[in-house]
Design a protein around this motif. Structure first.
Motif, PDB file in Angstrom:
ATOM      1  N   ASN A  79       0.838  -1.208   0.000  1.00 24.15           N
ATOM      2  CA  ASN A  79       0.000   0.000   0.000  1.00 24.15           C
ATOM      3  C   ASN A  79       0.868   1.251   0.000  1.00 24.15           C
ATOM      4  OD1 ASN A  79      -2.260  -1.500   0.023  1.00 24.15           O
ATOM      5  ND2 ASN A  79      -2.742  -1.218   2.186  1.00 24.15           N
ATOM      6  N   PHE A  81       0.714   5.536   0.677  1.00 25.99           N
ATOM      7  CA  PHE A  81      -0.076   6.667   1.183  1.00 25.99           C
ATOM      8  C   PHE A  81       0.312   7.938   0.417  1.00 25.99           C
ATOM      9  CE2 PHE A  81      -1.180   3.741   4.435  1.00 25.99           C
ATOM     10  CZ  PHE A  81      -2.382   4.217   4.962  1.00 25.99           C
ATOM     11  N   GLU A  84       3.851   9.618   0.785  1.00 24.63           N
ATOM     12  CA  GLU A  84       4.977   8.938   0.124  1.00 24.63           C
ATOM     13  C   GLU A  84       4.970   9.232  -1.378  1.00 24.63           C
ATOM     14  OE1 GLU A  84       6.847   4.494  -0.566  1.00 24.63           O
ATOM     15  OE2 GLU A  84       5.127   4.690   0.763  1.00 24.63           O
ATOM     16  N   HIS A 129      -6.720   5.689   0.921  1.00 25.66           N
ATOM     17  CA  HIS A 129      -6.384   5.179   2.260  1.00 25.66           C
ATOM     18  C   HIS A 129      -6.757   6.165   3.362  1.00 25.66           C
ATOM     19  CE1 HIS A 129      -4.429   1.636   0.739  1.00 25.66           C
ATOM     20  NE2 HIS A 129      -3.598   2.344  -0.023  1.00 25.66           N
ATOM     21  N   LEU A 130      -6.993   7.431   2.992  1.00 32.48           N
ATOM     22  CA  LEU A 130      -7.310   8.437   4.020  1.00 32.48           C
ATOM     23  C   LEU A 130      -8.805   8.495   4.336  1.00 32.48           C
ATOM     24  CD1 LEU A 130      -5.137  11.416   2.660  1.00 32.48           C
ATOM     25  CD2 LEU A 130      -4.444   9.650   4.284  1.00 32.48           C
ATOM     26  N   LEU A 133     -10.564   8.543   8.057  1.00 29.80           N
ATOM     27  CA  LEU A 133      -9.583   8.654   9.144  1.00 29.80           C
ATOM     28  C   LEU A 133      -9.891   9.902   9.972  1.00 29.80           C
ATOM     29  CD1 LEU A 133      -6.079   7.779   7.580  1.00 29.80           C
ATOM     30  CD2 LEU A 133      -7.779   6.252   8.536  1.00 29.80           C
ATOM     31  N   GLU A 137      -5.336  10.348  13.291  1.00 32.15           N
ATOM     32  CA  GLU A 137      -4.818   9.356  12.324  1.00 32.15           C
ATOM     33  C   GLU A 137      -4.238  10.056  11.085  1.00 32.15           C
ATOM     34  OE1 GLU A 137      -7.742   5.538  13.190  1.00 32.15           O
ATOM     35  OE2 GLU A 137      -8.545   7.256  12.126  1.00 32.15           O
ATOM     36  N   LEU A 138      -4.890  11.130  10.669  1.00 30.70           N
ATOM     37  CA  LEU A 138      -4.395  11.878   9.501  1.00 30.70           C
ATOM     38  C   LEU A 138      -3.024  12.476   9.795  1.00 30.70           C
ATOM     39  CD1 LEU A 138      -7.653  13.679   8.290  1.00 30.70           C
ATOM     40  CD2 LEU A 138      -6.349  12.028   6.979  1.00 30.70           C
ATOM     41  N   GLU A 140      -0.887  11.422  11.929  1.00 26.11           N
ATOM     42  CA  GLU A 140       0.058  10.295  12.020  1.00 26.11           C
ATOM     43  C   GLU A 140       0.539   9.858  10.631  1.00 26.11           C
ATOM     44  OE1 GLU A 140      -0.395   5.744  13.094  1.00 26.11           O
ATOM     45  OE2 GLU A 140      -1.567   7.028  14.448  1.00 26.11           O
ATOM     46  N   LYS A 141      -0.364   9.976   9.638  1.00 25.46           N
ATOM     47  CA  LYS A 141      -0.001   9.574   8.260  1.00 25.46           C
ATOM     48  C   LYS A 141       0.704  10.709   7.511  1.00 25.46           C
ATOM     49  CE  LYS A 141      -1.924   5.497   8.376  1.00 25.46           C
ATOM     50  NZ  LYS A 141      -1.008   4.407   8.711  1.00 25.46           N
ATOM     51  N   GLU A 143      -0.480  13.855   7.052  1.00 23.41           N
ATOM     52  CA  GLU A 143      -1.397  14.707   6.288  1.00 23.41           C
ATOM     53  C   GLU A 143      -1.857  15.899   7.125  1.00 23.41           C
ATOM     54  OE1 GLU A 143      -2.491  14.344   3.059  1.00 23.41           O
ATOM     55  OE2 GLU A 143      -1.076  12.676   2.900  1.00 23.41           O
TER      56      GLU A 143
END
Length: 389
Positions: A79, A81, A84, A129-130, A133, A137-138, A140-141, A143
């Protein structure tokens, strides 16, 4: 006191996202439009088939999309995100899978699932994937939790699709005209990849004429009769209760057309189909079914519906001529439609799926000419669709 409109607009955008409609449009494209595009091109029949086979068909059965992933240099899949994709200059896209089967003489020869490419994924859509969220959580990713989404990441760059304003299809509009006719009625009939302009006008001889695709200025009464509405009395009733002279002139001129076939043959001769009567009539029926108002249907069961609609259009045209109804303003937003991301991607995919099918047929027929009977697995190129989109 604050302006109530401002309060309403502010409240609306507190609850709704600026790009909510675009995200919905993309979701609809993936969930519904994709499959309907496949249905439009369901069966593919090569013209060159192996000698010992009577009937060979390739069928596109099902299409679906999974969440974005990348294939690393060592061939492993995982996967990806958005953050990346931005940093590594990748395209944030979802793999598209299709189930294909081939049928020889009505019996299934093979059936398999293959990837036919990748479609760029809209951020915050259901396939991102977002999706769903929460703020933590966003973050953390990697965003911004206040980023509304609604855009794509192509080779690391954020891109959006700009909405396009288009004239509403499948709506009959009457406007003033320059030329032989004082007014002109226009309709863009849309079905799948077809968008066919239709035009109704009344010339100096008092007759109403219809133009669409190959059919240029054919008296509309002849077309109504060719569609199976034969009784003059019924046509009269559908167009006008009062028995207006405009209609009588048109009906009187073609009072001798008693059967549907006569009317169809008359149009066929007018547009220059020269084969024997049987072929002429069959080809004309095909044109009427496929290209006359295809949004109402393309089977022979839809012919009467098309005839009723033509009568309705003539009625509106006469009302505008007599000042009972106003002309339509094609710049008014009521007569416009906005094409958002989902619609634009659907148009793009329609065109490119045709290219993919053409490529598949070409490869199949090339191998058959060499005397081999190829598996479809060998002849489908998965990079073609991605590179074009």
């Amino acid at each position: 006191m604050a302006n109530p409109n401002k309060i309403l607009i502010k409240k609306f955008f507190e609850e709704q996202s600026f790009v909510g409609s675009d995200i919905e449009s993309f979701n609809n494209f993936i969930e519904k439009e994709l499959q309907s595009i496949i249905e439009e091109n369901k069966e593919i029949e090569p013209t060159i088939i192996p000698h010992n086979v009577d009937d060979f068909k390739i069928k596109l059965d099902k299409i679906w999309v999974t969440k974005p992933e990348i294939i690393e240099a060592d061939g492993s899949k995982r996967n990806v995100f958005p953050i990346e994709a931005r940093l590594r200059k990748l395209t944030y896209s979802s793999p598209v899978f299709i189930e294909i089967s081939s049928h020889t003489n009505g019996v299934q020869r093979e059936s398999f699932i293959t990837q036919i490419g990748n479609i760029p994924t809209m951020l915050k859509s259901k396939y991102c994937h977002l999706h769903k969220l929460n703020r933590e959580e966003l973050i953390e990713k990697g965003e911004d939790p206040d980023d509304p989404g609604g855009y794509f990441i192509i080779n690391g760059t954020e891109k959006i699709l700009v909405n396009i304003e288009d004239l509403a299809s499948n709506q009959f509009l009457v406007e003033k005209a320059k030329g032989p006719s004082q007014y002109v009625g226009k309709l863009f009939s849309e079905r799948g990849s077809f968008k066919i302009p239709h035009q109704i006008e009344r010339l100096k001889d008092g007759l109403f004429y219809l133009t669409f695709t190959r059919v240029k200025r054919i008296p509309i009464v002849v077309i109504i009769k060719a569609l199976g509405l034969l009784k003059d009395e019924e046509i009269m009733r559908l167009i006008s209760e009062e028995g207006q002279n405009e209609v009588l002139v048109n009906l009187y001129k073609f009072v001798d057309l008693k059967t549907q076939e006569e009317a169809v043959d008359k149009i066929a001769k007018k547009i220059g189909i020269t084969q024997s009567k049987e072929i002429r009539v069959a080809r004309m029926y095909e044109i009427l079914d496929k290209y006359l108002m295809p949004h109402l249907g393309i089977t022979k069961e839809d012919r009467l519906l098309k005839a009723y609609n033509l009568c309705k259009m003539v009625k509106k045209y006469i009302n505008v001529e007599n000042g009972i109804q106003d002309t339509d303003d094609k710049d008014h937003y009521m007569n416009k439609r906005l094409k958002s991301s989902g619609d634009l991607l659907a148009d793009l995919l329609r065109v490119n799926l045709k290219v993919l099918i053409g490529d598949l047929l070409y490869n199949f027929q090339r191998i058959v000419k060499r005397g081999k009977f190829p598996s479809i697995k060998v002849i489908i190129r998965d990079k073609l669709l991605t590179s074009r989109i």
